[in-house]
Design a protein around this motif. Sequence first.
Motif, PDB file in Angstrom:
ATOM      1  N   ALA A  16      29.122  40.885  36.259  1.00  0.00           N
ATOM      2  CA  ALA A  16      30.329  41.684  36.461  1.00  0.00           C
ATOM      3  C   ALA A  16      31.145  41.149  37.631  1.00  0.00           C
ATOM      4  CB  ALA A  16      29.960  43.144  36.704  1.00  0.00           C
ATOM      5  N   GLN A  17      30.531  40.304  38.467  1.00  0.00           N
ATOM      6  CA  GLN A  17      31.223  39.635  39.564  1.00  0.00           C
ATOM      7  C   GLN A  17      31.255  38.133  39.293  1.00  0.00           C
ATOM      8  OE1 GLN A  17      30.167  40.804  43.626  1.00  0.00           O
ATOM      9  NE2 GLN A  17      28.828  42.358  42.757  1.00  0.00           N
ATOM     10  N   THR A  18      32.200  37.450  39.890  1.00  0.00           N
ATOM     11  CA  THR A  18      32.233  35.992  39.833  1.00  0.00           C
ATOM     12  C   THR A  18      31.129  35.455  40.738  1.00  0.00           C
ATOM     13  OG1 THR A  18      34.587  35.913  39.329  1.00  0.00           O
ATOM     14  CG2 THR A  18      33.618  33.955  40.346  1.00  0.00           C
ATOM     15  N   ARG A  46      34.849  36.336  36.457  1.00  0.00           N
ATOM     16  CA  ARG A  46      35.576  37.483  35.944  1.00  0.00           C
ATOM     17  C   ARG A  46      36.859  37.031  35.257  1.00  0.00           C
ATOM     18  NH1 ARG A  46      37.881  39.932  39.630  1.00  0.00           N
ATOM     19  NH2 ARG A  46      38.224  41.926  38.601  1.00  0.00           N
ATOM     20  N   ARG A  47      37.258  37.782  34.265  1.00  0.00           N
ATOM     21  CA  ARG A  47      38.470  37.502  33.500  1.00  0.00           C
ATOM     22  C   ARG A  47      39.680  37.294  34.406  1.00  0.00           C
ATOM     23  NH1 ARG A  47      40.139  39.913  28.279  1.00  0.00           N
ATOM     24  NH2 ARG A  47      42.408  39.841  28.136  1.00  0.00           N
ATOM     25  N   ASP A  48      39.918  38.215  35.350  1.00  0.00           N
ATOM     26  CA  ASP A  48      41.102  38.141  36.197  1.00  0.00           C
ATOM     27  C   ASP A  48      41.104  36.884  37.057  1.00  0.00           C
ATOM     28  OD1 ASP A  48      41.914  40.512  35.097  1.00  0.00           O
ATOM     29  OD2 ASP A  48      41.443  41.741  36.859  1.00  0.00           O
ATOM     30  N   ASP A  49      39.933  36.510  37.591  1.00  0.00           N
ATOM     31  CA  ASP A  49      39.842  35.304  38.415  1.00  0.00           C
ATOM     32  C   ASP A  49      40.173  34.065  37.590  1.00  0.00           C
ATOM     33  OD1 ASP A  49      39.103  36.801  40.618  1.00  0.00           O
ATOM     34  OD2 ASP A  49      36.953  36.528  40.286  1.00  0.00           O
ATOM     35  N   ILE A  69      35.024  26.383  41.934  1.00  0.00           N
ATOM     36  CA  ILE A  69      34.740  27.006  43.225  1.00  0.00           C
ATOM     37  C   ILE A  69      35.912  26.824  44.190  1.00  0.00           C
ATOM     38  CG2 ILE A  69      33.454  24.927  43.944  1.00  0.00           C
ATOM     39  CD1 ILE A  69      33.052  28.553  45.234  1.00  0.00           C
ATOM     40  N   ASN A  70      36.511  25.638  44.201  1.00  0.00           N
ATOM     41  CA  ASN A  70      37.579  25.402  45.174  1.00  0.00           C
ATOM     42  C   ASN A  70      38.900  26.025  44.746  1.00  0.00           C
ATOM     43  OD1 ASN A  70      36.157  23.922  47.269  1.00  0.00           O
ATOM     44  ND2 ASN A  70      35.806  22.406  45.658  1.00  0.00           N
ATOM     45  N   HIS A  71      39.118  26.188  43.461  1.00  0.00           N
ATOM     46  CA  HIS A  71      40.276  26.971  43.033  1.00  0.00           C
ATOM     47  C   HIS A  71      40.076  28.460  43.329  1.00  0.00           C
ATOM     48  CE1 HIS A  71      41.764  23.441  40.655  1.00  0.00           C
ATOM     49  NE2 HIS A  71      42.902  23.936  41.107  1.00  0.00           N
ATOM     50  N   LEU A  72      38.847  28.940  43.213  1.00  0.00           N
ATOM     51  CA  LEU A  72      38.577  30.329  43.599  1.00  0.00           C
ATOM     52  C   LEU A  72      38.884  30.554  45.076  1.00  0.00           C
ATOM     53  CD1 LEU A  72      35.244  30.903  41.667  1.00  0.00           C
ATOM     54  CD2 LEU A  72      37.346  32.219  41.320  1.00  0.00           C
ATOM     55  N   ILE A  73      38.495  29.591  45.911  1.00  0.00           N
ATOM     56  CA  ILE A  73      38.802  29.675  47.337  1.00  0.00           C
ATOM     57  C   ILE A  73      40.316  29.633  47.551  1.00  0.00           C
ATOM     58  CG2 ILE A  73      38.593  28.447  49.540  1.00  0.00           C
ATOM     59  CD1 ILE A  73      35.800  27.513  48.537  1.00  0.00           C
ATOM     60  N   GLU A 114      37.441  36.989  45.276  1.00  0.00           N
ATOM     61  CA  GLU A 114      36.130  37.428  45.744  1.00  0.00           C
ATOM     62  C   GLU A 114      35.066  36.833  44.828  1.00  0.00           C
ATOM     63  OE1 GLU A 114      35.745  41.612  46.126  1.00  0.00           O
ATOM     64  OE2 GLU A 114      37.501  41.828  47.426  1.00  0.00           O
ATOM     65  N   TRP A 115      34.099  36.139  45.418  1.00  0.00           N
ATOM     66  CA  TRP A 115      33.025  35.540  44.649  1.00  0.00           C
ATOM     67  C   TRP A 115      31.740  35.592  45.470  1.00  0.00           C
ATOM     68  CZ3 TRP A 115      30.858  31.259  47.032  1.00  0.00           C
ATOM     69  CH2 TRP A 115      31.624  30.650  48.032  1.00  0.00           C
ATOM     70  N   GLN A 116      30.617  35.453  44.769  1.00  0.00           N
ATOM     71  CA  GLN A 116      29.316  35.551  45.431  1.00  0.00           C
ATOM     72  C   GLN A 116      28.523  34.268  45.220  1.00  0.00           C
ATOM     73  OE1 GLN A 116      28.238  38.234  47.241  1.00  0.00           O
ATOM     74  NE2 GLN A 116      30.212  39.214  46.884  1.00  0.00           N
TER      75      GLN A 116
END
Length: 249
Positions: free
Chosen positions: A105-107, A153-156, A181-185, A190-192
């Motif tokens: 449920a989380q990235t 997650r879909r939104d991310d 990972i670097n695009h998420l940053i 929010e990622w774990q």
Amino acid sequence: MKLGFCFLVKDGLSHCSLWESFFASVSPDVYGVYVHAKTNAPHPVLADSYVDPAPINTAWGDRSLVAATQRLFSMAIDDDCDSMILLSGDMLPLQSFSWIQEFCAQTRLSLQPQVGLSERQAKANVKRFYLLAAYLRLSIDELKKQNMFFSIRRDDFLKIVAKADISDFPLHELADEYYWINHLICIEAEWQASNVIFCNSDPTKTQALVMNLTSELLRSCWSDGYAFIRKIADVDLGAVRDLKRIYSS
């Protein structure tokens, strides 16, 4: 929450019967299975899988793997999935469906270490981070390297797709371990950092080991909270029984 199980494979799944046990008591409304293979008719795959009818050519570590992943995730989103998990054909779940559904449920990503590396590994990282820092307009200290297989997650995912063009990504080699990972940053998502996948007991070894899944290895990975294990060549009878017990819990 509907979870998309997105398989990036060569030919098919190595352990279909165990995946069938994993999904046996799960409502089809809360998950979907999506496959991108080297062929448009991979075998074996799980029943009711959505198979990419026109797969793109992929190569190890290439940006084409990122593009194939994006196609898989887009297929899952078109099927109303809320989160997606990228998988290989030789992977197995180590937890029950409900556990993995909540986990994803989380990235979440398994990060590769940046300390304890060989001189060759460290120099290669620095070179790639230098290119990425300029491209993403981030400092080198912010950048990370991931294991290829992860949940998002879909939104991310949609935010990354709206912002980035795969063809512009500056890395050609091992793009799959640096892209998401670097695009998420970059988008400040929010990622774990999590135990998404077990593939080697030495975290500084980026190459996944080919393993037989024994009851002892299963207990160790399960107790450490790993969601999946990959490159499983064979599963001992005791581990088969243990997995089926976990899946039915």
